[in-house]
Design a protein around this motif. Structure first.
Motif, mmCIF file in Angstrom:
data_model
loop_
_atom_site.group_PDB
_atom_site.id
_atom_site.type_symbol
_atom_site.label_atom_id
_atom_site.label_comp_id
_atom_site.label_asym_id
_atom_site.label_seq_id
_atom_site.Cartn_x
_atom_site.Cartn_y
_atom_site.Cartn_z
ATOM 1 N N LYS A 1 -2.621 -2.361 1.364
ATOM 2 C CA LYS A 1 -3.218 -1.662 2.503
ATOM 3 C C LYS A 1 -4.532 -2.324 2.915
ATOM 4 N N ARG A 2 -5.357 -2.670 1.896
ATOM 5 C CA ARG A 2 -6.623 -3.359 2.190
ATOM 6 C C ARG A 2 -6.824 -4.458 1.163
ATOM 7 N N GLU A 3 -7.410 -5.571 1.576
ATOM 8 C CA GLU A 3 -7.751 -6.637 0.647
ATOM 9 C C GLU A 3 -9.273 -6.731 0.565
ATOM 10 N N LEU A 4 -9.794 -6.516 -0.636
ATOM 11 C CA LEU A 4 -11.238 -6.573 -0.859
ATOM 12 C C LEU A 4 -11.569 -7.762 -1.751
ATOM 13 N N VAL B 1 -6.966 -5.242 -4.268
ATOM 14 C CA VAL B 1 -6.347 -4.507 -3.159
ATOM 15 C C VAL B 1 -6.313 -3.002 -3.361
ATOM 16 N N VAL B 2 -6.280 -2.323 -2.218
ATOM 17 C CA VAL B 2 -5.976 -0.895 -2.207
ATOM 18 C C VAL B 2 -4.515 -0.853 -1.770
ATOM 19 N N THR B 3 -3.667 -0.221 -2.580
ATOM 20 C CA THR B 3 -2.235 -0.190 -2.262
ATOM 21 C C THR B 3 -1.933 0.983 -1.335
ATOM 22 N N GLY B 4 -0.692 0.992 -0.837
ATOM 23 C CA GLY B 4 -0.258 2.075 0.041
ATOM 24 C C GLY B 4 -0.401 3.425 -0.643
ATOM 25 N N ALA B 5 -0.244 3.418 -1.990
ATOM 26 C CA ALA B 5 -0.358 4.668 -2.751
ATOM 27 C C ALA B 5 -1.816 4.989 -3.097
ATOM 28 N N GLY B 6 -2.742 4.141 -2.621
ATOM 29 C CA GLY B 6 -4.159 4.408 -2.842
ATOM 30 C C GLY B 6 -4.698 3.911 -4.178
ATOM 31 N N GLU B 7 -3.890 3.106 -4.891
ATOM 32 C CA GLU B 7 -4.365 2.564 -6.170
ATOM 33 C C GLU B 7 -5.187 1.302 -5.926
ATOM 34 N N ILE B 8 -6.064 0.998 -6.897
ATOM 35 C CA ILE B 8 -6.838 -0.237 -6.809
ATOM 36 C C ILE B 8 -6.295 -1.221 -7.836
ATOM 37 N N VAL B 9 -5.842 -2.381 -7.362
ATOM 38 C CA VAL B 9 -5.148 -3.338 -8.229
ATOM 39 C C VAL B 9 -5.727 -4.747 -8.045
ATOM 40 N N ALA B 10 -5.842 -5.473 -9.151
ATOM 41 C CA ALA B 10 -6.285 -6.874 -9.096
ATOM 42 C C ALA B 10 -5.077 -7.742 -8.763
ATOM 43 N N LEU B 11 -5.056 -8.316 -7.550
ATOM 44 C CA LEU B 11 -3.882 -9.086 -7.133
ATOM 45 C C LEU B 11 -4.018 -10.574 -7.437
#
Ligand code: ADP
Ligand code: MG
Length: 396
Positions: A114-117, A210-220
Motif C-alpha cells: 500500500k505504501r513504500e517507506l 512497506v505498509v501492506t493492504g492489511a495494514g501490517e508493517i513489513v521489511a521488503l
C-alpha cells in the motif's frame, strides 16, 4: 562486510523484524521447489548481489531488458525468472558498468503493497551517534531523496547513554503519517536499533519498508553491513561472508590480515602504519606518479607477511614498480631486510624495487640489502625513495 538480502532478512527476522516467507535458490529447479513451499499466488524472484537498485537494473546482453526483481504469478514463471537471472550479470546504478554476477536468487512471497517507506540506521560521524533516518519516499535511493527533497528525510540521532525509547519510534511514525496500530508496530525501530548495536553494524537499511493492504508493517528489502573492525567479536557471522563479491586482491589481504585497498595507479606500496602509508601515497603523487594500492603491513613486518604483501601487490598487472617504506620500531630493520630479500627471491620479482628503511638496526638492514646480490634500489629518505621509484616507472 556486506551480506545478501536473504541473509539480512533471516538475521533481522530472528530479532523480530516482520519479513515475508522466502527461500534462497541456486538453480531454477530449486527456485521452483522454493515457490511451491510458499502460499502464492504471487511470487517475487529477487537477484542476490551486494548492490541495490536491482529492481531498476538490467541484465547485460538481455534484449528484453527486464530487471533483477520480478513479480510473477505461477511456479513455472518463477522457474523462468530464476533461469533468466542465475549465472547472468546484473547491472544496476550501484554496480557500475561491469555489473555483478548473480549466483543465487531469493524467492519470496508476493506482497500487497500500500505504501513504500524508507527506514535506515547508520553511524553519523557528524553527531557521533547512531542515527535513524526515515522517509515517506521509500523504494528510491535515499541519496536521491536527500538531493531533491531533503525536507522529506526525518532524522533522529540516538544518545548512546540513554539509548532508544518508544517516543523516538512514535516521533518517526507520526512523521511518516502512520496511524492507529501502525504507530504501535513502529517498534521495528527499537528492534533494528537493538540489532544494530548487538551486531556492531555500520548500516542497516530497509528500503522499502512497506505498509501492506492489511495494514501490517513489513521489511521488503534489507541491507546490513557490519563494521569490519568489530567482526572479531562475531565469529558466527563469518559464514555470511560471500568471497565472490569482493576484489580478489582485497580478499587475499583480509585472509592474511593485511590492510589493503586496491587503487588504479602504477606504483605498488608496502608500508607499515596507516599514516606512513598515506604519506607515501601523497609523495608518489607529488613526484608525478600514482599509487596502485594502499597497504599497511602492520607492526609485524616479518618475512612471511612481506612475502604475502609482495604477492598481492604483484598480482596487480598495473604495478610497474614497488616502493617499500618501512619504519623499524618493534620490528627491527635487519629482520625486515631479511624478509624483503627472502620474499624477492621466492617470488622472483620482475619489477624495480625501491626500499627505504629507517629505525632500529637500520645500518644492518641496509647492509643485508646491499649484500643480497638483488637489484634493490636503496633510498635515503622518503623524498629520495619517491623520486627513485617514479624515475623507475618512467624508465629513467
Ligand atoms: P532493490 O532495492 O535492489 O531494487 P528491492 O528489494 O527494494 O530491491 O525491490 C525493488 C522493488 O520491488 C521494491 O521497491 C518493491 O516495489 C518490489 N518488491 C520487492 N519485494 C517484493 C515482494 N516480496 N512483493 C512485492 N513487491 C516486491
Ligand atoms: Mg531496495
Amino acid at each position: 562486510m556486506n551480506i545478501h538480502e536473504y541473509q539480512a532478512k533471516e538475521l533481522l527476522g530472528r530479532y523480530g523484524v516482520a519479513v515475508l516467507q522466502g527461500h534462497v535458490a541456486w538453480t531454477a529447479e530449486e527456485a521452483a521447489a522454493a515457490a511451491a513451499k510458499l502460499p502464492g499466488p504471487v511470487y517475487v524472484v529477487k537477484s542476490q548481489i551486494h548492490a541495490g537498485g536491482r529492481g531498476a537494473g538490467r541484465f547485460a546482453n538481455d534484449p528484453n531488458g527486464k530487471g533483477g526483481v520480478r513479480v510473477v504469478k505461477s511456479v513455472e514463471d518463477v522457474k523462468a525468472a530464476a533461469e533468466a537471472m542465475i549465472g547472468k550479470v546484473l547491472v544496476t546504478k550501484q554496480t557500475g558498468e561491469a555489473g555483478k554476477l548473480v549466483s543465487r536468487v531469493y524467492v519470496e512471497d508476493g506482497c500487497d503493497i500500500k505504501r513504500e517507506l524508507y527506514l535506515g540506521l547508520l553511524v553519523d560521524r557528524d553527531s557521533s551517534r547512531v542515527t535513524v533516518m526515515a522517509s515517506t519516499e521509500g523504494g528510491m535511493e535515499i541519496e536521491e531523496v536527500a538531493e531533491h527533497h531533503p525536507e522529506k528525510i526525518l532524522k533522529v540521532a540516538i544518545d548512546p547513554a540513554s539509548g532508544i525509547s518508544a517516543f523516538h519510534a512514535r516521533k518517526l511514525a507520526f512523521g511518516l503519517g502512520l496511524t492507529g496500530k501502525q504507530v504501535g508496530s513502529f517498534t521495528i525501530v527499537l528492534t533494528l536499533y537493538a540489532a544494530f548495536l548487538e551486531l556492531d553494524c555500520a548500516i542497516v537499511e530497509i528500503n522499502p519498508l512497506v505498509v501492506t493492504g492489511a495494514g501490517e508493517i513489513v521489511a521488503l528489502d534489507a541491507k546490513v553491513s557490519f563494521d569490519d573492525n568489530a567482526l572479531f567479536r562475531h565469529k558466527d557471522l563469518e559464514g555470511l561472508r560471500d568471497d565472490s563479491e569482493m576484489d580478489p586482491k582485497e580478499l587475499d589481504a583480509v585472509k592474511n590480515d593485511l590492510n589493503y585497498v586496491a587503487l588504479d595507479g602504477e606504483i605498488g606500496c608496502m608500508v607499515n602504519g596507516a599514516g606512513l602509508a598515506m604519506a607515501t601515497m601523497d609523495i608518489i603523487k607529488l613526484y608525478g606518479s600514482s599509487p596502485a594500492n594502499f597497504l599497511d603491513v602492520g607492526g609485524t613486518a616479518n618475512a612471511a607477511r612481506v612475502t604475502e604483501a609482495f604477492r598481492i601487490i604483484t598480482s596487480d598487472v598495473n604495478v610497474k614498480a614497488i616502493l617499500v617504506n618501512i619504519f623499524g620500531g618493534i620490528a627491527k630493520c635487519d629482520m625486515i631486510a631479511n624478509g624483503i630479500v627472502e620474499a624477492s627471491k621466492n617470488l622472483k620479482l620482475s619489477v624495480p624495487l625501491v626500499v627505504r628503511l629507517e629505525g632500529t638496526n637500520v645500518e644492518l638492514g641496509k647492509k643485508i640489502l646491499a649484500e643480497s646480490g638483488l637489484a634493490i634500489i636503496p633510498a635515503e629518505n622518503l623524498a629520495d625513495a619517491a623520486q627513485k621509484v617514479v624515475a623507475a616507472v618512467k624508465g629513467a
